[in-house]
Design a protein around this motif. Structure first.
Motif, PDB file in Angstrom:
ATOM      1  N   LEU A 145       0.824  -1.210   0.000  1.00 23.45           N
ATOM      2  CA  LEU A 145       0.000   0.000   0.000  1.00 23.45           C
ATOM      3  C   LEU A 145       0.858   1.260   0.000  1.00 23.45           C
ATOM      4  O   LEU A 145       0.496   2.262  -0.621  1.00 23.45           O
ATOM      5  N   ARG A 146       2.000   1.220   0.679  1.00 24.01           N
ATOM      6  CA  ARG A 146       2.880   2.387   0.719  1.00 24.01           C
ATOM      7  C   ARG A 146       3.424   2.703  -0.669  1.00 24.01           C
ATOM      8  O   ARG A 146       3.366   3.846  -1.121  1.00 24.01           O
ATOM      9  N   TYR A 147       3.935   1.689  -1.363  1.00 25.77           N
ATOM     10  CA  TYR A 147       4.504   1.935  -2.686  1.00 25.77           C
ATOM     11  C   TYR A 147       3.428   2.224  -3.739  1.00 25.77           C
ATOM     12  O   TYR A 147       3.646   3.008  -4.659  1.00 25.77           O
ATOM     13  N   LEU A 148       2.251   1.611  -3.602  1.00 30.89           N
ATOM     14  CA  LEU A 148       1.169   1.894  -4.538  1.00 30.89           C
ATOM     15  C   LEU A 148       0.730   3.344  -4.425  1.00 30.89           C
ATOM     16  O   LEU A 148       0.425   3.994  -5.430  1.00 30.89           O
ATOM     17  N   GLY A 149       0.723   3.868  -3.208  1.00 33.35           N
ATOM     18  CA  GLY A 149       0.296   5.249  -2.996  1.00 33.35           C
ATOM     19  C   GLY A 149       1.232   6.278  -3.558  1.00 33.35           C
ATOM     20  O   GLY A 149       0.884   7.462  -3.660  1.00 33.35           O
ATOM     21  N   ILE A 449      -3.659   0.692 -14.388  1.00 31.78           N
ATOM     22  CA  ILE A 449      -3.535  -0.122 -13.180  1.00 31.78           C
ATOM     23  C   ILE A 449      -2.431  -1.157 -13.345  1.00 31.78           C
ATOM     24  O   ILE A 449      -1.645  -1.402 -12.414  1.00 31.78           O
ATOM     25  N   LEU A 450      -2.347  -1.762 -14.524  1.00 30.09           N
ATOM     26  CA  LEU A 450      -1.286  -2.747 -14.781  1.00 30.09           C
ATOM     27  C   LEU A 450       0.090  -2.124 -14.605  1.00 30.09           C
ATOM     28  O   LEU A 450       0.968  -2.691 -13.928  1.00 30.09           O
ATOM     29  N   LEU A 451       0.310  -0.941 -15.194  1.00 31.62           N
ATOM     30  CA  LEU A 451       1.611  -0.288 -15.091  1.00 31.62           C
ATOM     31  C   LEU A 451       1.919   0.122 -13.650  1.00 31.62           C
ATOM     32  O   LEU A 451       3.074   0.041 -13.201  1.00 31.62           O
ATOM     33  N   GLU A 452       0.895   0.541 -12.909  1.00 30.77           N
ATOM     34  CA  GLU A 452       1.114   0.901 -11.505  1.00 30.77           C
ATOM     35  C   GLU A 452       1.451  -0.322 -10.662  1.00 30.77           C
ATOM     36  O   GLU A 452       2.274  -0.256  -9.745  1.00 30.77           O
ATOM     37  N   LEU A 453       0.840  -1.447 -10.950  1.00 33.38           N
ATOM     38  CA  LEU A 453       1.160  -2.671 -10.213  1.00 33.38           C
ATOM     39  C   LEU A 453       2.577  -3.142 -10.526  1.00 33.38           C
ATOM     40  O   LEU A 453       3.295  -3.614  -9.635  1.00 33.38           O
ATOM     41  N   VAL A 454       2.989  -3.013 -11.779  1.00 26.76           N
ATOM     42  CA  VAL A 454       4.373  -3.360 -12.137  1.00 26.76           C
ATOM     43  C   VAL A 454       5.344  -2.492 -11.342  1.00 26.76           C
ATOM     44  O   VAL A 454       6.317  -2.993 -10.761  1.00 26.76           O
ATOM     45  N   ARG A 455       5.083  -1.185 -11.309  1.00 26.32           N
ATOM     46  CA  ARG A 455       5.971  -0.283 -10.568  1.00 26.32           C
ATOM     47  C   ARG A 455       5.985  -0.610  -9.073  1.00 26.32           C
ATOM     48  O   ARG A 455       7.048  -0.621  -8.433  1.00 26.32           O
ATOM     49  N   THR A 456       4.812  -0.903  -8.521  1.00 27.66           N
ATOM     50  CA  THR A 456       4.714  -1.177  -7.087  1.00 27.66           C
ATOM     51  C   THR A 456       5.459  -2.454  -6.707  1.00 27.66           C
ATOM     52  O   THR A 456       6.251  -2.473  -5.744  1.00 27.66           O
ATOM     53  N   VAL A 461      10.338  -5.490  -4.668  1.00 24.23           N
ATOM     54  CA  VAL A 461      11.490  -6.362  -4.925  1.00 24.23           C
ATOM     55  C   VAL A 461      12.785  -5.642  -4.578  1.00 24.23           C
ATOM     56  O   VAL A 461      13.705  -6.229  -4.003  1.00 24.23           O
ATOM     57  N   SER A 462      12.861  -4.360  -4.907  1.00 26.02           N
ATOM     58  CA  SER A 462      14.061  -3.587  -4.591  1.00 26.02           C
ATOM     59  C   SER A 462      14.288  -3.454  -3.095  1.00 26.02           C
ATOM     60  O   SER A 462      15.400  -3.178  -2.653  1.00 26.02           O
ATOM     61  N   ASN A 463      13.232  -3.675  -2.326  1.00 27.58           N
ATOM     62  CA  ASN A 463      13.340  -3.539  -0.872  1.00 27.58           C
ATOM     63  C   ASN A 463      13.193  -4.884  -0.153  1.00 27.58           C
ATOM     64  O   ASN A 463      12.754  -4.927   0.998  1.00 27.58           O
ATOM     65  N   GLY A 464      13.564  -5.955  -0.837  1.00 31.86           N
ATOM     66  CA  GLY A 464      13.693  -7.234  -0.155  1.00 31.86           C
ATOM     67  C   GLY A 464      12.623  -8.261  -0.422  1.00 31.86           C
ATOM     68  O   GLY A 464      12.779  -9.417  -0.028  1.00 31.86           O
TER      69      GLY A 464
END
Length: 806
Positions: A145-149, A449-456, A461-464
């Motif tokens: 939720l933090r990264y999606l926001g 939404i697809l592109l936002e989910l990819v980014r999130t 992944v970058s954070n573990g």
């Protein structure tokens, strides 16, 4: 007395106090042996700083050490008490273990029919090289939720809707490059493109489609202008159709039967039908089955919201829609269109043989005013001004359709995050990228939404974070022509995907309103959807979760939310063709359809106004729901698919069949084999559930074996007794053809027909029949029963575990 006191003090000094064994390095020995010493608790030794070879010596016998006298009376008493102390410790340990086990089993049994229950106690490991420790469900949820926001979902929707992106166009090629570049910027393990060369149908600009009145001599006369000439029906039959006009409501089989019952014969006529309830393809297929010459499809204002505060569809707009009763490239049915030249020139049986054309409400109003004959039933009445809504017939019409086929390259774009424990099992999420018009609701929202989910997920992944199973993100092309891109990909990799694809999640048509929430899904996902709904906030009911919103007026939440997968969804092919459970989420208006879908007015501004400014919040809710579903599917040790649900599905169909048990018995026929197969499936599901309850979740090998059995349940319901080339949708509950439960029920209903011609519905795929046929019934029953029995056997596991009474 002083002597007695001295003896007691001496005995106390000699008694063994609390001690511990210390391993001490023995200098001067070649192996670095350790010598065991007894020390008081206050003199605890420091642990060795580094590892060295050790030799463990046994305890020395009493009295063998110099300077140590025998222990005397206190030592003898200790030796006598030792067995009792050991026994007491064992009893306490055993009792505590049994108490803990009973408590654990009780909590599992309280789970009911669900295979897995989410709680704060469920932990998820991060990747093996991280030092963050254990991640609990609440940790992953908060991270997601933090990264999606941090994204810009609303801006992505707006920008995508402004781009022209018809399949095969230059605008679509530019958007494909941009989407691929966006995926390459994220932390994905793989990014690639699949190109297919498919047959798409477009209007002929030099010879546009036409509609004329027919004069007294039967020749085309005055032309009726098609106000929205770019609107057309892809895959319509080309050529001319002439006939009197009838009004046929929505073009459903029951509508056409009503015309016949009123003495108005559809055969040889052109039919005027309304948009809605069933797909364009089903409308045209039904008209063809009843002998009609052609179909005109229009949007009636009665089917859309009359709220003056919300925008409405312009009366001069027509609605676009393909009429292929199927999915994928209809010119290479059952085969992937990587290169059309390698296949014989065959066509899908779902292509219509009669022409079809969309028209505006203005033209439809003009036609309705010309109709004669009986007045329609009240429920057939629409809201076109000045139209009496009669059944007809009316004046003759001449319809000319000149669409032409073009071999067109389409590009599906893929991005993948590999799983760490089960990388060969894929959780797939996709969204249509193309659109005939602006396509904001149709594809821009899903693409954003697809592109936002990819980014999130990339940020996670970058954070573990690293999922157990692979996440596969796909941007589809050719969706407006009948899920062409997704179906061609399935056809190309079917033998691989039914073994590796766990679930498909579709983002198409995600936001068509904000009043109600629908999930078109496989039964395997219903329990998981219920759980996730309880953890996502409602976008329009403050302080409520989505589950509380949908269950507020009805305790049976699934009756309001759960719907079967429609053929015009990309998710349909995954389940009905490939045997992969799938789901498509949608927010919709209450009771009225979104009026701008598949029109040139499906713009960002209209969708934003329709939702009265709540578009960003609703799209965010879909993203939250989908993302949390993906986490559970990709990261739970045990796949959260409720394989027992299909027992209830079969029971529902059997309840409908039971109505005709007396009619069948009178003919010496029975449905007992279906009942037995259902019983075997329920027993197999319960046996597997008990195995799972009594197993250890930490046993990776055992969990994988269970997951393989669970993820293939949907595939078990594809009939192995029909040809994929002849019946591509082999699913016995969702597919088309005589092998399905729906076709069997349609056939059994003929036992009570009056002998007049009765047709199967477009959903069952039955060919027209005149009466009940015993030989056909026996074949249908065998196809259905053995598919269901095969699913039960497969769910049982190994052949020596199969236990049925068939």
């Amino acid at each position: 007395m002083e002597r007695l006191w001295g003896l007691l003090q001496g005995a106390k000094r000699l008694s063994p106090g609390p001690s511990q064994t210390t391993y001490k390095h023995v200098e001067g020995t070649p192996q670095g042996r350790l010598q065991e010493e007894e020390e008081d608790r206050e003199e605890a030794a420091e642990p060795p700083a580094r590892f060295c070879p050790m030799e463990l010596r046994g305890p020395e016998s009493r009295g063998s050490r110099p300077g140590r006298p025998n222990l005397g009376l206190w030592a003898a008493a200790g030796r006598r008490a030792t067995p009792y102390l050991v026994l007491m410790a064992l009893l306490i340990f055993t009792g505590a273990f049994l108490l803990g086990y009973v408590a654990f089993r009780g909590s599992c049994q309280a789970c009911g029919d669900d295979v897995l229950v989410v709680s704060e106690d469920i932990n998820y490991e991060t990747s093996l090289d991280t030092h963050q420790g254990t991640l609990y469900w609440s940790d992953l949820q908060a991270m997601f939720l933090r990264y999606l926001g941090e994204g810009s979902l609303e801006d992505t929707i707006r920008q995508t809707s402004l781009r022209k992106r018809m399949a095969g166009s230059a605008g679509m090629a530019a958007l494909a490059r941009d989407v691929r570049a966006a995926l390459l910027r994220q932390k994905l393990d793989h990014v690639w493109i699949d190109t297919h060369y498919v047959g798409l149908q477009f209007p002929d600009r030099a010879h546009p489609n036409t509609l004329h009145w027919v004069d007294a001599a039967g020749e085309p006369g005055e032309e009726l202008p098609l106000e929205d000439p770019d609107a057309y029906c892809p895959y319509s039959a080309t050529g001319n159709a002439t006939g009197e006009l009838l009004y046929a409501h929505y073009g459903r089989p029951e509508d056409l039967q009503h015309l016949r019952a009123r003495g108005v014969e559809p055969a040889g006529r052109l039919l005027l039908v309304r948009v809605g309830l069933i797909s364009f393809a089903q409308k045209v297929a039904n008209a063809q089955d009843f002998g009609a010459q052609g179909v005109l499809i229009y949007p009636d204002p009665a089917d859309f919201s009359q709220d003056p505060h919300k925008p409405g569809l312009s009366s001069h707009r027509a609605v676009y829609g393909h009429v292929h009763l199927g999915t994928g490239d209809p010119y290479t049915p059952g085969f992937p269109s990587f290169n059309q030249t390698q296949f014989p020139p065959v066509q899908s049986s779902g292509l219509p043989s009669i022409p079809a054309q969309p028209i505006s409400a203005d033209i439809a109003s003009l036609l309705l005013r010309k109709l004669e004959g009986p007045v329609t039933p009240q429920e057939w009445q629409g809201r076109l001004p000045g139209s009496p809504y009669r059944l007809g017939p009316g004046p003759g019409l001449h319809l000319g359709v000149n669409n032409h086929r073009v071999s067109t390259p389409i590009n599906n774009i893929f991005g993948c995050i590999e799983g760490r424990s089960e990388p060969d099992h894929y959780v797939v999420i996709g969204a249509q990228r193309d659109a005939w018009g602006p396509g904001t609701a149709k594809s821009a929202v899903g693409t954003a939404i697809l592109l936002e989910l990819v980014r999130t997920f990339s940020s996670m992944v970058s954070n573990g974070f690293r999922p157990r199973r692979s996440l596969l993100f796909i941007s589809w092309d050719g969706g407006d022509f009948g899920s062409v891109g997704s179906t061609e990909w399935l056809e190309g990799y079917l033998s691989l995907l039914h073994l590796k694809a766990v679930v498909y999640v579709s983002l198409d048509n995600a936001v068509l309103g904000d009043d109600k929430f629908h999930a078109k899904t496989s039964p395997l996902l219903i329990s998981l959807i219920e759980n996730i709904l309880k953890q996502v906030d409602s976008p329009n009911q403050s302080g409520q979760t989505l589950y509380e919103q949908v269950a507020s007026n009805n305790h049976s939440w699934d009756a309001q939310v759960i719907q079967p997968l429609p053929m015009d969804s990309s998710a349909y092919s995954f389940t009905a063709f490939a045997g992969v459970p799938a789901v498509e989420f949608s927010f919709v208006e209450d009771g009225q359809a979104y009026p701008f879908l598949h029109t040139k007015e499906d713009t960002y501004d209209n969708l934003h106004k329709m939702l009265q400014g709540r578009l960003p919040a609703v799209a965010q809710a879909v993203a939250q729901l989908t993302g949390q579903l993906l986490i559970r599917l990709s990261h739970d040790h045990l796949l959260p698919l409720d394989f027992g649900r299909y027992g209830d599905v079969v029971l529902g169909h059997i309840s409908s069949l039971n109505e005709f048990s007396g009619d069948l018995k009178a003919r010496g026929l029975t449905l007992q084999w279906v009942y037995s197969a259902r019983g075997d499936y329920i027993r197999a599901a319960e046996k597997l559930r008990k195995e799972i309850y009594s197993s250890e979740e930490s046993d990776e090998r055992l969990m994988r074996l269970y997951n393989v059995r669970i993820m293939r349940v949907e595939f078990y319901f594809l009939s192995q007794y029909v040809s994929p080339a002849d019946s591509p949708f082999r699913h016995i509950f969702l597919g088309h053809g005589d092998h399905t439960l729906g076709a069997l029920l349609d056939h059994v209903r003929l036992l009570r027909s009056s002998g007049s011609k009765v047709l199967g519905t477009a959903s069952s795929g039955m060919a027209p029949v005149l009466a009940f046929q015993e030989s056909r019934f026996r074949r249908q029953l065998a196809l259905l029963t053995w598919t269901l029995q095969g699913a039960a056997n497969a769910l049982s596991g190994d052949v020596w575990n199969i236990d049925n009474n068939f």
